[in-house]
Enzyme design. Structure first.
Site, PDB file in Angstrom:
ATOM      1  N   SER A  65       7.874  74.806  82.810  1.00  0.00           N
ATOM      2  CA  SER A  65       8.871  75.852  83.078  1.00  0.00           C
ATOM      3  C   SER A  65       8.429  77.192  82.511  1.00  0.00           C
ATOM      4  O   SER A  65       7.608  77.260  81.603  1.00  0.00           O
ATOM      5  CB  SER A  65      10.207  75.482  82.424  1.00  0.00           C
ATOM      6  OG  SER A  65      10.571  74.168  82.751  1.00  0.00           O
TER       7      SER A  65
HETATM    8  N1  SAH Z   1       9.708  69.891  80.090  1.00  0.00           N
HETATM    9  C1  SAH Z   1       8.531  69.980  80.920  1.00  0.00           C
HETATM   10  C2  SAH Z   1       8.869  70.334  82.347  1.00  0.00           C
HETATM   11  C3  SAH Z   1       8.327  69.299  83.252  1.00  0.00           C
HETATM   12  S1  SAH Z   1       8.786  69.345  84.939  1.00  0.00           S
HETATM   13  C4  SAH Z   1       7.495  70.902  80.326  1.00  0.00           C
HETATM   14  O1  SAH Z   1       7.762  71.551  79.288  1.00  0.00           O
HETATM   15  O2  SAH Z   1       6.385  70.955  80.850  1.00  0.00           O
HETATM   16  C5  SAH Z   1       9.921  67.975  85.009  1.00  0.00           C
HETATM   17  C6  SAH Z   1       9.374  66.616  84.719  1.00  0.00           C
HETATM   18  O3  SAH Z   1      10.432  65.668  84.952  1.00  0.00           O
HETATM   19  C7  SAH Z   1       8.212  66.154  85.609  1.00  0.00           C
HETATM   20  O4  SAH Z   1       7.116  65.866  84.806  1.00  0.00           O
HETATM   21  C8  SAH Z   1       8.744  64.907  86.311  1.00  0.00           C
HETATM   22  O5  SAH Z   1       7.776  63.907  86.482  1.00  0.00           O
HETATM   23  C9  SAH Z   1       9.843  64.456  85.356  1.00  0.00           C
HETATM   24  N2  SAH Z   1      10.870  63.585  85.939  1.00  0.00           N
HETATM   25  C10 SAH Z   1      11.381  63.599  87.211  1.00  0.00           C
HETATM   26  N3  SAH Z   1      12.324  62.645  87.353  1.00  0.00           N
HETATM   27  C11 SAH Z   1      12.413  61.996  86.155  1.00  0.00           C
HETATM   28  C12 SAH Z   1      13.209  60.898  85.671  1.00  0.00           C
HETATM   29  N4  SAH Z   1      14.078  60.271  86.465  1.00  0.00           N
HETATM   30  N5  SAH Z   1      13.045  60.498  84.400  1.00  0.00           N
HETATM   31  C13 SAH Z   1      12.146  61.118  83.586  1.00  0.00           C
HETATM   32  N6  SAH Z   1      11.360  62.161  83.982  1.00  0.00           N
HETATM   33  C14 SAH Z   1      11.497  62.592  85.250  1.00  0.00           C
END
Ligand code: SAH
Length: 230
Positions: free
Chosen positions: A78
């Site tokens: 993000s």
């Molecule tokens: N907090 C992260 C943002 C990652 S983007 C950062 O600082 O980089 C969101 C993430 O959520 C992705 O990696 C995706 O694989 C994960 N995601 C999607 N659905 C999910 C679920 N049901 N449970 C856990 N993670 C999930």
């Protein structure tokens, strides 16, 4: 010969550290303070955590711009302003227990770990959990973060209750188990929306009678939450 080579290598490394540190200082001033982020613990974390360790190599030069960037497995890290805004909304202290759903690059977890040593994070793609661990080791915060691979729709009951929960992927509706795993005055920050164009960042606070008070913050664009019944 060797000594002077080593000294030069060390000097290069610290020059590189300085370049990143001043880029972070600029990022904090322009993109956070000037836009209203004022929680000192959040600003200190954003000033300290090396975001360039969490992006894929082709994005290192953009690591301190205020934009979301690609990581691995088609997912994104993000933008700094949103990371800071969400962290501030959670009103954390150094004793807070926090659950993050969507570890991704591990950057948001490292920001949380700068504030409290009780960080739990769950990611549905195993490759990302593994890569995030490498970055936490490189930065030195791995001992403050407990991570697992799984579907965050169920939260993480084993370590509940949490003072705060942050979700960094977008479901169409709040998974009810997340509300259940909050403490009596717990906070939940989550982007909710049926489509990418209609997501909003919501902050829920648990009330003394157990109901949830909802605040809508700003429109956002997060990757979809997969798994569950979606
Ligand atoms: N907090 C992260 C943002 C990652 S983007 C950062 O600082 O980089 C969101 C993430 O959520 C992705 O990696 C995706 O694989 C994960 N995601 C999607 N659905 C999910 C679920 N049901 N449970 C856990 N993670 C999930």
């Amino acid at each position: 010969m060797f000594r002077s080579f080593r000294h030069r290598a060390q000097a290069d490394q610290s020059a590189e550290r300085d370049v990143h540190a001043s880029a972070r200082d600029r990022m904090v001033q322009r993109h956070l303070i000037d836009r209203g982020i004022d929680d000192p613990a959040v600003l200190a974390a954003m000033r300290d955590v090396p975001r360039h360790l969490f992006v894929s190599p082709e994005h290192i030069n953009s690591a301190y711009d205020d934009q979301a960037l690609g990581i691995w497995a088609g997912q994104t890290i993000s933008q700094p302003y949103i990371v800071a805004l969400m962290t501030q909304a959670l009103a954390l202290t150094s004793t807070s227990r926090i659950l993050e759903v969507g570890t991704g690059s591990g950057y948001q977890s490292a920001i949380l770990a700068h504030i409290t040593p009780h960080v739990f994070t769950i990611e549905i793609i195993k490759e990302l959990t593994d890569r995030a661990r490498l970055a936490w080791n490189a930065y030195g915060c791995a001992d403050r973060i407990t991570a697992t691979t799984g579907d965050g729709h169920a939260g993480w009951a084993e370590h509940a209750p949490y003072d705060a929960i942050i979700v960094t992927c977008s479901p169409v509706a709040v998974p009810p188990r997340l509300f259940e795993q909050l403490t009596a005055d717990g906070r939940l920050c989550i982007p909710v929306g049926r489509r990418l164009e209609s997501q909003h960042l919501l902050v829920y606070t648990k009330q003394p009678n157990g109901s949830m008070h909802k605040r809508q913050i700003i429109p956002v664009r997060f990757v979809p939450m997969t798994g569950g019944d979606d």
